[in-house]
Design an enzyme around this catalytic site. Structure first.
Site, PDB file in Angstrom:
ATOM      1  N   HIS A 110     -40.573 -50.224 -19.026  1.00 50.83           N
ATOM      2  CA  HIS A 110     -40.488 -49.507 -17.753  1.00 50.83           C
ATOM      3  C   HIS A 110     -41.553 -48.424 -17.666  1.00 50.83           C
ATOM      4  CE1 HIS A 110     -36.960 -51.430 -16.226  1.00 50.83           C
ATOM      5  NE2 HIS A 110     -36.206 -51.071 -17.255  1.00 50.83           N
ATOM      6  N   CYS A 168     -44.481 -51.846 -14.499  1.00 48.45           N
ATOM      7  CA  CYS A 168     -44.552 -51.764 -13.035  1.00 48.45           C
ATOM      8  C   CYS A 168     -45.670 -50.809 -12.609  1.00 48.45           C
ATOM      9  CB  CYS A 168     -43.224 -51.287 -12.463  1.00 48.45           C
ATOM     10  SG  CYS A 168     -41.876 -52.437 -12.769  1.00 48.45           S
TER      11      CYS A 168
END
Length: 190
Positions: A110, A168
């Site tokens: 993440h 991301c």
């Protein structure tokens, strides 16, 4: 009426901030525990002199450490990339190869937890992957940005070994990010 509306908005704001603070704290605790577990796994394997053939990780198991000296990061590697695994650390894409297999290795994390400082990395930076059967060093050669649903970055590179790290993008985006930031690294000296 305005007083009540103001009070309701303040309460909603406090609840949202509290919820996010709890998620951040819980994630940090999970990662700290996973680093401890991975360190234990590595120490035990070193004593046993585990080979690549004997290394058969199970889903959601802490399997090693990813060290990124440039950003002073020591991150747990967990088998799998489901939300539960990524909560603990860097996820190893289950169908991808492992270091030494002479194929593509895929690690994901993440952007707001383990790969928070990913944007600071540049060509030439080093990644060290420590697994129960050995330590492997990779040098970053390039990066690129792709759409979130682009799965073409995951593919066999046999017989050339390639470490692919994904997260991301944009890094500071609020919500579900539309893109993915991809780093390509290769064994040192190749």
């Amino acid at each position: 009426m305005r007083k009540w509306l103001s009070l309701i908005l303040i309460i909603v704001g406090i609840v949202l901030i509290g919820t996010n603070a709890w998620k951040w704290w819980d994630s940090r605790q999970e990662q700290a525990h996973a680093v401890t577990q991975a360190s234990t796994v590595l120490a035990e394997a070193k004593e046993r002199k585990l080979t690549r053939a004997e290394f058969q990780p199970r889903k959601n198991e802490e399997i090693g450490l990813l060290r990124i000296p440039k950003i002073d990061a020591v991150l747990p590697i967990v088998e799998g990339t489901d939300p539960d695994e990524l909560k603990k650390g860097v996820g190893h894409f289950a169908t991808a190869a492992f270091p030494g297999d002479k194929d593509q290795i895929v690690l994901s994390g993440h952007r707001d937890t383990v790969f928070r400082r990913f944007g600071e990395l540049k060509e030439g930076d080093v990644f060290i992957v420590e697994l129960p059967y050995g330590t492997f060093r990779y040098t970053m050669q390039r990066s690129k940005i792709v759409k979130a649903d682009d799965t073409t970055v995951i593919q066999s590179t046999k017989p050339k070994e390639e470490l692919v790290l994904t997260t991301c993008y944009p890094f500071r985006y609020v919500g579900s990010a539309p893109d993915r930031y991809i780093i390509y690294a290769y064994p040192e000296g190749s």
